[in-house]
Design a protein around this motif. Structure first.
Motif, PDB file in Angstrom:
ATOM      1  N   GLY A 343       0.829  -1.204   0.000  1.00  0.00           N
ATOM      2  CA  GLY A 343       0.000   0.000   0.000  1.00  0.00           C
ATOM      3  C   GLY A 343       0.858   1.247   0.000  1.00  0.00           C
ATOM      4  O   GLY A 343       2.026   1.213   0.435  1.00  0.00           O
ATOM      5  N   ALA A 344       0.280   2.339  -0.507  1.00  0.00           N
ATOM      6  CA  ALA A 344       1.036   3.600  -0.581  1.00  0.00           C
ATOM      7  C   ALA A 344       0.132   4.774  -0.223  1.00  0.00           C
ATOM      8  O   ALA A 344       0.331   5.891  -0.698  1.00  0.00           O
ATOM      9  N   GLY A 345      -0.866   4.539   0.599  1.00  0.00           N
ATOM     10  CA  GLY A 345      -1.800   5.608   0.991  1.00  0.00           C
ATOM     11  C   GLY A 345      -1.323   6.327   2.239  1.00  0.00           C
ATOM     12  O   GLY A 345      -0.128   6.303   2.582  1.00  0.00           O
ATOM     13  N   GLY A 346      -2.271   6.951   2.923  1.00  0.00           N
ATOM     14  CA  GLY A 346      -1.951   7.744   4.110  1.00  0.00           C
ATOM     15  C   GLY A 346      -1.278   6.934   5.205  1.00  0.00           C
ATOM     16  O   GLY A 346      -0.278   7.378   5.787  1.00  0.00           O
ATOM     17  N   ALA A 347      -1.803   5.735   5.489  1.00  0.00           N
ATOM     18  CA  ALA A 347      -1.239   4.925   6.562  1.00  0.00           C
ATOM     19  C   ALA A 347       0.178   4.482   6.204  1.00  0.00           C
ATOM     20  O   ALA A 347       1.080   4.454   7.055  1.00  0.00           O
ATOM     21  N   ASN A 366       2.234  -1.369  -4.574  1.00  0.00           N
ATOM     22  CA  ASN A 366       0.895  -0.776  -4.564  1.00  0.00           C
ATOM     23  C   ASN A 366       0.194  -1.079  -5.879  1.00  0.00           C
ATOM     24  O   ASN A 366       0.840  -1.276  -6.911  1.00  0.00           O
ATOM     25  N   ARG A 367      -1.142  -1.106  -5.824  1.00  0.00           N
ATOM     26  CA  ARG A 367      -1.951  -1.304  -7.022  1.00  0.00           C
ATOM     27  C   ARG A 367      -1.652  -0.185  -8.020  1.00  0.00           C
ATOM     28  O   ARG A 367      -1.326  -0.436  -9.166  1.00  0.00           O
ATOM     29  N   ASN A 368      -1.694   1.038  -7.536  1.00  0.00           N
ATOM     30  CA  ASN A 368      -1.357   2.191  -8.369  1.00  0.00           C
ATOM     31  C   ASN A 368       0.150   2.440  -8.233  1.00  0.00           C
ATOM     32  O   ASN A 368       0.613   2.958  -7.219  1.00  0.00           O
ATOM     33  N   ARG A 371       1.669   5.938  -7.390  1.00  0.00           N
ATOM     34  CA  ARG A 371       1.598   6.341  -5.990  1.00  0.00           C
ATOM     35  C   ARG A 371       2.760   5.726  -5.202  1.00  0.00           C
ATOM     36  O   ARG A 371       3.360   6.376  -4.338  1.00  0.00           O
ATOM     37  N   THR A 402      -3.148  -1.495   3.430  1.00  0.00           N
ATOM     38  CA  THR A 402      -4.346  -1.166   2.635  1.00  0.00           C
ATOM     39  C   THR A 402      -5.609  -1.587   3.396  1.00  0.00           C
ATOM     40  O   THR A 402      -5.531  -2.241   4.445  1.00  0.00           O
ATOM     41  N   VAL A 404      -7.692  -3.660   2.198  1.00  0.00           N
ATOM     42  CA  VAL A 404      -8.089  -4.977   1.694  1.00  0.00           C
ATOM     43  C   VAL A 404      -8.094  -5.986   2.845  1.00  0.00           C
ATOM     44  O   VAL A 404      -7.114  -6.104   3.579  1.00  0.00           O
TER      45      VAL A 404
HETATM   46  P1  ATR Z   1      -5.221   5.026   4.245  1.00  0.00           P
HETATM   47  O1  ATR Z   1      -5.079   6.421   4.785  1.00  0.00           O
HETATM   48  O2  ATR Z   1      -6.028   4.110   5.109  1.00  0.00           O
HETATM   49  O3  ATR Z   1      -3.918   4.424   3.877  1.00  0.00           O
HETATM   50  P2  ATR Z   1      -5.730   5.679   1.487  1.00  0.00           P
HETATM   51  O4  ATR Z   1      -4.785   6.816   1.561  1.00  0.00           O
HETATM   52  O5  ATR Z   1      -7.016   5.854   0.750  1.00  0.00           O
HETATM   53  O6  ATR Z   1      -6.136   5.165   2.919  1.00  0.00           O
HETATM   54  O7  ATR Z   1      -4.941   4.428   0.869  1.00  0.00           O
HETATM   55  C1  ATR Z   1      -5.552   3.227   0.616  1.00  0.00           C
HETATM   56  C2  ATR Z   1      -4.508   2.209   0.207  1.00  0.00           C
HETATM   57  O8  ATR Z   1      -5.190   0.968   0.021  1.00  0.00           O
HETATM   58  C3  ATR Z   1      -3.849   2.524  -1.114  1.00  0.00           C
HETATM   59  O9  ATR Z   1      -2.551   1.968  -1.132  1.00  0.00           O
HETATM   60  C4  ATR Z   1      -4.779   1.791  -2.101  1.00  0.00           C
HETATM   61  O10 ATR Z   1      -4.173   1.464  -3.332  1.00  0.00           O
HETATM   62  P3  ATR Z   1      -4.241   2.499  -4.573  1.00  0.00           P
HETATM   63  O11 ATR Z   1      -3.257   3.575  -4.259  1.00  0.00           O
HETATM   64  O12 ATR Z   1      -3.853   1.679  -5.734  1.00  0.00           O
HETATM   65  O13 ATR Z   1      -5.660   2.989  -4.626  1.00  0.00           O
HETATM   66  C5  ATR Z   1      -5.030   0.534  -1.324  1.00  0.00           C
HETATM   67  N1  ATR Z   1      -6.209  -0.174  -1.775  1.00  0.00           N
HETATM   68  C6  ATR Z   1      -7.492   0.151  -1.489  1.00  0.00           C
HETATM   69  N2  ATR Z   1      -8.324  -0.751  -2.063  1.00  0.00           N
HETATM   70  C7  ATR Z   1      -7.542  -1.660  -2.710  1.00  0.00           C
HETATM   71  C8  ATR Z   1      -7.806  -2.837  -3.472  1.00  0.00           C
HETATM   72  N3  ATR Z   1      -9.055  -3.266  -3.675  1.00  0.00           N
HETATM   73  N4  ATR Z   1      -6.764  -3.524  -3.956  1.00  0.00           N
HETATM   74  C9  ATR Z   1      -5.505  -3.109  -3.735  1.00  0.00           C
HETATM   75  N5  ATR Z   1      -5.189  -1.996  -3.031  1.00  0.00           N
HETATM   76  C10 ATR Z   1      -6.196  -1.283  -2.521  1.00  0.00           C
END
Ligand code: ATR
Length: 485
Positions: A343-347, A366-368, A371, A402, A404
């Motif tokens: 994952g590469a989001g906020g957490a 990460n999926r994206n 990011r 993530t 997931v």
């Molecule tokens: P948070 O602050 O909880 O980290 P966020 O910033 O929205 O929330 O980040 C969500 C993370 O979960 C991201 O890494 C997202 O991947 P993308 O950057 O590709 O969107 C990941 N994520 C959410 N749903 C997913 C899924 N169904 N499969 C794979 N990665 C997912």
């Protein structure tokens, strides 16, 4: 006062709700509109069956009630019930000169003049309250704030109408929730609770009395809270409130549903909030309002704890330490030197920075991929696409950041073909369920497991220290557990 709304359809049901909640409440509201036809005949006897003051209410449908007959028959029912020893009767503000009103006055039963608004707030709320109070009745305004600015208006009632001694003011719905808990700071003489909520935002009497201790709020009580959107299901009140009680600190911790951080800081100044936890989506939004930040907040660009420091707001990030603390021994003795962060989001930002600051080699998948690349560039980490996670099976630590696998998506696994080995540590940030599908696989492979719930509790304990200056009471730690969904 804490008022229990009795929601039973029979007298027996209401008596048992009463008995269950007796120790938490000061009075009850007897809702005859919720009673079945056959029980209504006995309603006037109800006050003699309980040892607390009773409010008599027969709510029509347009005000959120269940009464279906004509207005004439509703008035007649209310009037006949007033033979009983009720302390109060609730009559809607638009019902003029009813027989029930005359009988209540004759029998010295206090009249609560109510107005409900399920879609917003009347613009002349102060005027309405004063007008009713001038007649000697108790005004009740149950309104639905649509923003933090509306909530500010509710909190102004106390000072604007300080001369109106007895009044009931409450905000329904998500934005209104703090006014139910901080009812004394709104200037309301009571707050409503129910076993089964009969209005948006109601909680149980036990929660109101034991978790929030709402009736103990006085002029010196320090107000803390958590801001987010959504926020009402946050676990943080269950960490902070018992902690305050445990150290005898006169403070309360309330969830605030926040649309605009700017408005929230206006409210915070107005009602003198001492500090807040910050959750999604406001961890970045609060940054412009902070006069002082720690090195971690600056690096991560995210703040989850704000405290009042003299003339400014100070921001820290306890997610960072809540995450890294249990890894420090293994990082120091070099058992953990490399990590895969999913994952590469906020957490993930807090996680990657914490690991990099402690000298770990990190790969972000990460999926994206863009990011992942951007976070990797900032933190001097490596990156790859989520599909390639299995190429990194040699790492010492896997961190899953993530959503997931989180309820209701509990059958999903973000890295289904990744094979764990027993020397690895697997850290799952999702805490509902405790064992996600991925963590369950790691358990079967004999990995060392670290749980999201423990991280949540660790960061909460650190927030408690920022809020109070004291350690979280040790004896309470075992009692911190999530209600399973
Ligand atoms: P948070 O602050 O909880 O980290 P966020 O910033 O929205 O929330 O980040 C969500 C993370 O979960 C991201 O890494 C997202 O991947 P993308 O950057 O590709 O969107 C990941 N994520 C959410 N749903 C997913 C899924 N169904 N499969 C794979 N990665 C997912």
């Amino acid at each position: 006062m804490i008022c229990l709304v009795l929601s039973g359809s029979t007298i027996e049901e209401n008596i048992s709700q009463f008995k269950r909640n007796r120790e938490y409440v000061d009075l009850v509201e007897f809702r005859i509109d919720l009673l079945d036809e056959s029980s209504r005949g006995l309603a006037s006897k109800f006050p003699d069956m309980v040892d607390l003051p009773v409010i008599l209410t027969c709510r029509r449908q347009s005000d959120g009630g269940k009464y279906v007959g004509s207005e004439k028959s509703r008035g007649a029912l209310l009037e006949s019930c007033l033979d009983g020893n009720f302390a109060y009767v609730d009559i809607e503000d638009d019902i003029k000169r009813s027989a029930a009103e005359l009988k209540a006055r004759e029998r010295k039963i206090r009249i609560i003049r109510s107005r409900h608004d399920f879609t917003g707030m009347p613009s002349d709320i102060f005027h309405r309250i004063s007008k009713i109070a001038a007649k000697g009745d108790i005004p009740k305004m149950a309104v639905t704030p649509q923003s933090v600015l509306d909530l500010i208006t509710l909190f102004r009632v106390k000072t604007e109408l300080a001369d109106v001694g007895e009044k009931i003011v409450l905000g329904m719905g998500d934005f209104g929730f703090p006014s139910r808990i901080l009812y004394k700071r709104v200037g309301s003489m009571l707050t409503y609770c129910a076993d089964t909520p009969v209005a948006p935002g109601q909680i149980s009497a036990q929660k109101m009395k034991e978790l929030y201790r709402a009736d103990t709020v006085d002029d010196r009580t320090h107000i803390f809270g958590v801001i987010g959107n959504p926020v009402l299901h946050s676990f943080s009140p269950e960490i902070q409130n018992p902690g305050f009680k445990g150290i005898n600190f006169n403070a309360i911790y309330v969830p605030f549903h926040v649309d605009s951080v700017r408005s929230f800081f206006i409210l915070a100044e107005m009602i003198k909030i001492s500090g807040v936890s910050v959750t999604v989506p406001h961890k970045q939004n609060v940054l412009p309002y902070l006069g002082k930040i720690t090195r971690e907040v600056k690096q991560i660009g995210s703040c989850n704890t704000v405290v009042r420091a003299k003339n400014l707001w100070m921001g820290t990030n306890t997610d960072y330490y809540g995450f890294v603390d249990p890894l420090l021994v293994d990082i120091d003795n070099k058992t953990i030197q490399s990590a895969l962060v999913v994952g590469a989001g906020g957490a993930a930002r807090s996680v990657v920075w914490a690991l990099r600051n402690h000298g770990c080699k990190v790969t972000i998948v990460n999926r994206n991929v863009d990011r992942a690349r951007s976070l990797a560039l900032e933190t001097m980490a490596a990156f790859d696409s989520l599909d390639n996670a299995k190429h990194y099976e040699h790492v010492d630590l896997i961190v899953q950041t993530t959503s997931v696998g989180m309820i209701p998506d509990s059958e999903s696994d973000p890295i289904p073909d990744f094979n764990f080995t027993k020397d690895q540590t697997v850290y799952e940030l999702v805490y509902r369920p405790k064992y996600t599908k991925m963590l369950d696989r790691a358990r079967k492979s004999g990995c060392k497991l670290l749980f999201g719930i423990d991280m949540l509790i660790r960061q909460g304990k650190l927030q408690f220290e920022s809020f109070t200056g004291y350690h979280y009471p040790k004896r309470l730690e075992q009692t911190l557990h999530l209600e399973e969904d």
